[in-house]
Design a protein around this motif. Structure first.
Motif: not given
Length: 90
Positions: A4-11
């Motif tokens: 799993s990876i964490k991405i910001d809401d915009d991306l």
């Protein structure tokens, strides 16, 4: 192997918009992006290693082709006067 990876809401939003436009899943978009990135970086690393090997060979032997010799040879590509590659020299 699950990762799993964490991405910001915009991306995340941009990926979802692109997935909708391409009629793909967000998962497919992310896998494709990662695959293309890894392929590009592997090619870059291969090019770097080849350059380092060539530089090492030059330092050991002194053999080389000048830029003007290489350009003159490349200028013949695709012509009726196509020539053989220049020979390496000291």
């Amino acid at each position: 192997m699950a990762t799993s990876i964490k991405i910001d809401d915009d991306l995340k939003h941009r990926i979802q918009l692109l997935a909708g436009a391409r009629q793909r899943t967000a998962h497919w978009i992310m896998r494709e992006a990662l695959s293309q990135y890894v392929e590009r970086e592997e090619a870059r690393e291969s090019f770097k290693q080849e350059a380092l090997s060539s530089w090492k060979n030059y330092l050991e032997t002194g053999l080389h082709v000048t830029g003007s010799e290489a350009r003159a040879w490349l200028d013949t590509w695709g012509t009726e006067q196509a020539s053989e590659p220049p020979k390496c020299h000291d």
